[in-house]
Design a protein around this motif. Structure first.
Motif: not given
Ligand code: NAP
Length: 488
Positions: A41-42, A47-48, A56-57, A64-67
């Protein structure tokens, strides 16, 4: 390129770390999983953008995938703190039992050893470096050697850095989690066949998952391989539902087929219904909805080329016709949303039509009648999911269909679509072969931990040698047999 010597060194390090990590108490392992979740999260802001560039996402999907990834890490942490997952059993001795005394026997789940995990291309977070295979193996007390997927190496490296930091922060062995980036089937084979490897987690193609399974069976000591492979996730559309809410179902189904350019293992690749005027109307509505969907670039060039090839092959099969398609540029790596149709008889005669076309493709099978629909249900192989869209009035006639599909799927859905896998303890994400190599286990939810443990009985152990979980006064919710009576 990683050599056999490198693999030997990596697995030796993983094995040495395992000898320490397997004795780390569950509560400390929970702290590790929480530290990894907090670290991800930090680092999300860093990362995103990397993951967006590599896959390509779009950002909302990746956020949402990280969460989800952090949520599943924390679910395993909660499971470890609660503790009953080890399935402790305490049978105290009955020294006066006749004709022979009964010994003190206690049992619990213990970790298998180093686990090799293959990162998946289509989930750079939730099924990759810090994904459910890694999280469940660490929760079990196993060490992990992670082979990063070559489609998102920078994302994988950045997530691996989070592991290093979390392990250092908690004073745990740095080799508890080892990360390899080296495309090549030989590397995968060497990892699976190394004698220190005790289990494998994989999500991807049928050919990849089955190859890893076969490598493991060729070993002197075969090991479990938990491959989650292809699935076409059949959806049966029953006459009552077709009559009462055709347009709404068409919209819902089109959205499911095209979600994330169809790159989900739960993508609905097969829709089965009985020929009727209502079905003609529905197929036109569905073709329109799919035709309106904008196409987008797929995860990587290889997946786009594979989709284009498989789509062309599927459309060229006897009796298959194109019903609708979206716009897009296949040469630019777009996955063109596609709806095709075929009659029930042609479908039953052609096993190629059961192959997964990984992407936004779906085949509507038009059965001549209920018997043919039931034959189709019987001909389908093991699946992650099967859905039935029905009205209350349909069940009197189609109860046997529910029985048939329950034999073949890991999850049966009524009046819903298969995409959208809730992460919760009751979720089963698995299914009979060829959906997975072991129908007994889930790769989503806390039960995923069961893949990486085995039972061990402790007979006549003095109290001080028992693990905490098996001590006589352990307050966990465990089954104990005292004086011939089971107590919780
Ligand atoms: P993949 O080809 O199955 O590869 C996944 C991982 O397994 C990669 O690390 C790959 O090695 C390794 N691997 C594959 N075959 C192997 C073999 N014979 N021996 C040793 N290692 C092997 O999956 P992908 O790259 O994600 O995509 C390829 C196709 O798989 C897609 O086009 C799609 O059809 C299908 N797919 C299906 C799903 C699903 O959920 N059903 C998900 C993803 C992909 P390398 O690092 O050398 O490539």
């Amino acid at each position: 390129m990683v050599s056999q010597n490198d693999v030997d060194e990596i697995l030796n390090r993983s094995r040495n770390a395992f000898l320490i990590f397997k004795n780390v108490p569950g509560k400390k392992r929970a702290e590790l999983l929480r530290a990894i979740a907090a670290g991800i999260e930090g680092s999300a802001a860093k990362l995103l953008p990397v993951a967006m560039r590599e896959t390509n996402l779009p950002e909302p999907r990746l956020a949402g995938e990280v969460a989800r990834t952090c949520n599943q890490l924390r679910q395993f942490a909660d499971m470890l703190v609660e503790g009953s997952w080890v399935e402790a059993r305490i049978d105290t001795a009955l020294p006066d039992r006749q004709p022979v005394p009964k010994p003190d026997i206690r049992k619990m789940m213990v970790p298998l050893g180093p686990v090799v995990v293959f990162g998946a291309s289509n989930f750079p977070f939730a099924y990759s470096t810090a994904g459910v295979d890694t999280a469940s193996a660490l929760a079990a007390g196993c060490t992990v050697v992670l082979k990063g997927h070559p489609a998102h190496p920078e994302t994988s490296n950045a997530v691996a850095d989070v592991f290093s930091a979390a392990l250092a922060q908690l004073g745990l062995p740095s080799d508890t989690f080892l990360h390899i980036q080296s495309p090549g089937f030989d590397v995968g084979r060497m990892l699976v066949q190394h004698p220190h490897t005790k289990a494998v987690g994989f999500t991807g193609s049928f050919s990849g998952g089955k190859a890893l399974y076969d490598y493991a069976q060729q070993r002197k000591e075969p090991i479990p391989v938990f491959s989650e492979m292809g699935s076409i996730n059949p959806v049966y559309l029953l006459p009552g539902a077709l009559k009462s809410r055709s347009e709404q179902i068409a919209g819902q189904y089109a959205a499911s087929v095209t979600l994330s350019v169809g790159q989900f293992c739960t993508n609905p690749g097969l829709l089965i219904a009985i020929k009727s005027q209502e079905l003609d109307l529905f197929s036109a509505q569905l073709a329109t909805a799919i035709g309106k969907t904008a196409s987008a670039p797929m995860l990587h060039k290889g997946i786009a080329e594979n989709y284009s090839k498989k789509r062309t092959e599927a459309l060229s099969q006897k009796g298959v016709t194109l019903l609708g398609q979206g716009n897009g540029d296949a040469d630019a790596g777009h996955g063109i949303p596609t709806l095709a149709t075929v009659g029930g008889k042609d479908f039953l005669e052609n096993p190629l039509l059961l192959d997964e076309v990984f992407g936004p493709y779906s085949l509507l099978v038009q059965a001549a009648n209920q018997d043919e629909l039931e034959m189709i249900a019987g001909s389908v192989a093991g699946q992650l999911t099967t859905s039935i869209i029905a009205e209350q009035s349909d069940w009197g006639q189609f109860g046997s269909l529910l029985q048939t599909v329950s034999e073949k799927a890991g999850r049966v859905i009524i009046n819903g679509v298969p995409t959208g896998v809730e992460v919760c303890p009751s979720m089963h994400h698995g299914g009979p072969f060829p959906a997975t190599t072991d129908a007994r286990f889930s790769s989503v939810g806390i039960d995923a931990v069961k893949r990486f443990v085995r039972p061990l009985s402790f007979q006549n152990f003095p109290e001080q040698l028992l693990p905490e979980e098996l001590k006589t006064d352990n307050p966990l919710g465990i089954w104990r047999l005292f004086n011939n009576q089971w107590k919780r």
